[in-house]
Scaffold this motif. Structure first.
Motif, PDB file in Angstrom:
ATOM      1  N   ILE A  97       1.033   5.942 -11.885  1.00 27.93           N
ATOM      2  CA  ILE A  97       0.220   5.916 -10.835  1.00 27.93           C
ATOM      3  C   ILE A  97      -0.592   4.470 -11.492  1.00 27.93           C
ATOM      4  O   ILE A  97      -1.557   4.881 -11.871  1.00 27.93           O
ATOM      5  N   TRP A  98      -0.108   4.119  -9.984  1.00 24.99           N
ATOM      6  CA  TRP A  98      -0.724   2.182 -10.362  1.00 24.99           C
ATOM      7  C   TRP A  98      -1.532   1.798  -8.753  1.00 24.99           C
ATOM      8  O   TRP A  98      -0.409   1.884  -8.456  1.00 24.99           O
ATOM      9  N   SER A  99      -2.644   0.736  -9.156  1.00 25.03           N
ATOM     10  CA  SER A  99      -2.491  -0.332  -8.392  1.00 25.03           C
ATOM     11  C   SER A  99      -3.019  -1.792  -8.553  1.00 25.03           C
ATOM     12  O   SER A  99      -3.972  -1.480  -9.301  1.00 25.03           O
ATOM     13  N   ASP A 100      -2.872  -2.709  -7.855  1.00 22.61           N
ATOM     14  CA  ASP A 100      -3.502  -3.808  -8.248  1.00 22.61           C
ATOM     15  C   ASP A 100      -5.209  -3.447  -7.333  1.00 22.61           C
ATOM     16  O   ASP A 100      -6.101  -4.179  -8.296  1.00 22.61           O
ATOM     17  N   GLY A 101      -5.238  -2.356  -6.735  1.00 19.91           N
ATOM     18  CA  GLY A 101      -6.592  -2.648  -6.210  1.00 19.91           C
ATOM     19  C   GLY A 101      -7.123  -1.474  -6.454  1.00 19.91           C
ATOM     20  O   GLY A 101      -7.504  -1.416  -7.628  1.00 19.91           O
ATOM     21  N   THR A 102      -7.237  -0.307  -5.424  1.00 22.90           N
ATOM     22  CA  THR A 102      -7.802   0.953  -5.809  1.00 22.90           C
ATOM     23  C   THR A 102      -6.779   2.310  -5.676  1.00 22.90           C
ATOM     24  O   THR A 102      -5.722   2.105  -4.930  1.00 22.90           O
ATOM     25  N   THR A 103      -6.900   3.078  -6.568  1.00 24.49           N
ATOM     26  CA  THR A 103      -5.812   3.998  -6.754  1.00 24.49           C
ATOM     27  C   THR A 103      -7.007   5.190  -5.988  1.00 24.49           C
ATOM     28  O   THR A 103      -8.037   5.138  -6.992  1.00 24.49           O
ATOM     29  N   GLU A 155      -1.231   7.576 -16.327  1.00 20.96           N
ATOM     30  CA  GLU A 155      -1.695   6.800 -16.667  1.00 20.96           C
ATOM     31  C   GLU A 155      -1.953   7.601 -15.013  1.00 20.96           C
ATOM     32  O   GLU A 155      -1.182   7.012 -13.705  1.00 20.96           O
ATOM     33  N   THR A 156      -3.001   7.260 -14.465  1.00 18.72           N
ATOM     34  CA  THR A 156      -3.749   7.114 -12.222  1.00 18.72           C
ATOM     35  C   THR A 156      -4.249   6.148 -12.898  1.00 18.72           C
ATOM     36  O   THR A 156      -5.488   5.974 -13.810  1.00 18.72           O
ATOM     37  N   SER A 157      -4.235   4.722 -13.105  1.00 16.60           N
ATOM     38  CA  SER A 157      -5.589   3.980 -12.921  1.00 16.60           C
ATOM     39  C   SER A 157      -5.009   2.727 -11.631  1.00 16.60           C
ATOM     40  O   SER A 157      -4.106   3.164 -10.813  1.00 16.60           O
ATOM     41  N   GLY A 158      -6.195   2.275 -11.203  1.00 15.39           N
ATOM     42  CA  GLY A 158      -5.705   1.233 -10.570  1.00 15.39           C
ATOM     43  C   GLY A 158      -6.804  -0.485 -11.163  1.00 15.39           C
ATOM     44  O   GLY A 158      -8.242   0.010 -11.854  1.00 15.39           O
ATOM     45  N   ARG A 159      -6.270  -1.035 -10.783  1.00 18.72           N
ATOM     46  CA  ARG A 159      -7.132  -2.640 -12.021  1.00 18.72           C
ATOM     47  C   ARG A 159      -7.997  -2.689 -11.448  1.00 18.72           C
ATOM     48  O   ARG A 159      -9.483  -2.783 -12.425  1.00 18.72           O
ATOM     49  N   GLN A 160      -8.906  -2.466  -9.762  1.00 18.21           N
ATOM     50  CA  GLN A 160     -10.014  -2.507  -9.892  1.00 18.21           C
ATOM     51  C   GLN A 160     -11.246  -1.359  -9.676  1.00 18.21           C
ATOM     52  O   GLN A 160     -11.922  -1.567 -10.191  1.00 18.21           O
ATOM     53  N   ASP A 181       0.869  -1.334   0.165  1.00 14.57           N
ATOM     54  CA  ASP A 181      -0.219  -0.028  -0.068  1.00 14.57           C
ATOM     55  C   ASP A 181       0.786   1.191   0.198  1.00 14.57           C
ATOM     56  O   ASP A 181       1.806   1.231   0.598  1.00 14.57           O
ATOM     57  N   ILE A 182       0.444   2.512  -0.641  1.00 19.71           N
ATOM     58  CA  ILE A 182       1.594   3.726  -0.918  1.00 19.71           C
ATOM     59  C   ILE A 182       0.704   4.790  -0.729  1.00 19.71           C
ATOM     60  O   ILE A 182      -0.613   4.650  -1.008  1.00 19.71           O
ATOM     61  N   THR A 183       0.832   5.526  -0.539  1.00 21.20           N
ATOM     62  CA  THR A 183       0.309   6.906   0.008  1.00 21.20           C
ATOM     63  C   THR A 183       1.135   7.796  -0.119  1.00 21.20           C
ATOM     64  O   THR A 183       2.472   7.837   0.736  1.00 21.20           O
ATOM     65  N   GLN A 200      -1.510  -3.104  -3.636  1.00 24.10           N
ATOM     66  CA  GLN A 200      -2.264  -2.776  -3.652  1.00 24.10           C
ATOM     67  C   GLN A 200      -3.494  -1.891  -3.930  1.00 24.10           C
ATOM     68  O   GLN A 200      -4.332  -2.427  -4.598  1.00 24.10           O
ATOM     69  N   THR A 201      -2.668  -0.892  -3.209  1.00 26.96           N
ATOM     70  CA  THR A 201      -3.831   0.467  -2.934  1.00 26.96           C
ATOM     71  C   THR A 201      -2.683   1.560  -2.889  1.00 26.96           C
ATOM     72  O   THR A 201      -1.892   1.004  -2.725  1.00 26.96           O
ATOM     73  N   THR A 202      -3.090   2.751  -3.572  1.00 27.40           N
ATOM     74  CA  THR A 202      -2.228   3.317  -3.962  1.00 27.40           C
ATOM     75  C   THR A 202      -3.443   4.843  -3.504  1.00 27.40           C
ATOM     76  O   THR A 202      -3.972   4.829  -4.084  1.00 27.40           O
ATOM     77  N   HIS A 203      -2.600   5.877  -2.724  1.00 28.99           N
ATOM     78  CA  HIS A 203      -3.424   7.168  -2.772  1.00 28.99           C
ATOM     79  C   HIS A 203      -2.305   8.201  -3.047  1.00 28.99           C
ATOM     80  O   HIS A 203      -0.934   8.301  -2.019  1.00 28.99           O
ATOM     81  N   VAL A 204      -2.850   9.138  -4.015  1.00 28.49           N
ATOM     82  CA  VAL A 204      -2.186  10.660  -4.071  1.00 28.49           C
ATOM     83  C   VAL A 204      -2.837  11.608  -3.678  1.00 28.49           C
ATOM     84  O   VAL A 204      -3.953  11.740  -3.776  1.00 28.49           O
ATOM     85  N   ASP A 205      -2.743  12.312  -2.630  1.00 30.13           N
ATOM     86  CA  ASP A 205      -3.351  12.775  -1.362  1.00 30.13           C
ATOM     87  C   ASP A 205      -3.496  14.565  -2.577  1.00 30.13           C
ATOM     88  O   ASP A 205      -2.827  14.562  -3.482  1.00 30.13           O
TER      89      ASP A 205
END
Length: 179
Positions: free
Chosen positions: A61-67, A88-93, A1-3, A36-41
């Motif tokens: 900016i990517w995650s396999d779950g939620t971005t 690119e700003t994406s989340g697989r889910q 998880d990245i924030t 798994q998750t990425t949050h860019v505030d």
């Protein structure tokens, strides 16, 4: 998880913008580890600009779950020539763009691209206005899903859906395209 909170990532250069990867590589491909998750505030700035003559850089900016994307990313072409970069700003889910902004414009070149590629997405009024602002500023916008079908205003997206819940005014396009 990245924030990323109140972060400044600077990859600008005189002759070209640099490369920034947060949470993985383009479309989650390649050998880089993936979050798994990425949050860019909303106080985070990421820059990959050409400062003189050259192409803008690449920011993923990517995650396999939620971005969750709330920050500002720039990948501008140089003021003395060069094309805009790729963001690119994406989340697989799923992807939530809540006030996030992208500028991949080029004053004397081809507009860069803001690419969004989740499993499914709903474009509501706020996101439509964000897309319009990017287009008006000279950044192309593309949204895609793995099994993408564009539909009009159903309640919630499911796998492969691009749900358009608000009009996108593309009349203000400034050297940019909407796909």
């Amino acid at each position: 998880d990245i924030t990323l909170t109140d972060a400044l990532l600077e990859a600008s250069g005189t002759d070209a913008g640099g490369l920034v990867r947060v949470g993985g590589d383009y479309q989650g491909q390649g050998a880089l580890p993936r979050a798994q998750t990425t949050h860019v505030d909303d106080n985070t700035l990421i820059h990959a600009n050409a400062l003189d003559a050259g192409d803008g850089g690449e920011v993923i900016i990517w995650s396999d779950g939620t971005t969750l994307f709330q920050g500002l990313v720039t990948a501008r072409g140089g003021p003395n020539g060069g094309d805009g970069g790729l963001v690119e700003t994406s989340g697989r889910q799923s992807i939530e763009i809540d006030g996030g902004q992208v500028d991949a414009s080029a004053a004397q070149g081809t507009a860069g691209l803001w690419f969004v590629d989740p499993n499914a997405i709903r474009i509501d009024e706020d996101l439509a206005l964000t897309i319009q602002a990017a287009l008006a500023g000279g950044t192309s916008f593309t949204v895609s899903t793995v099994d993408g079908d564009a539909t009009d205003v159903p309640p919630e997206p499911v796998n492969g859906d691009i749900l358009l819940g608000s009009d996108i005014n593309a009349n203000a396009i400034n050297n940019a395209t909407l796909t």
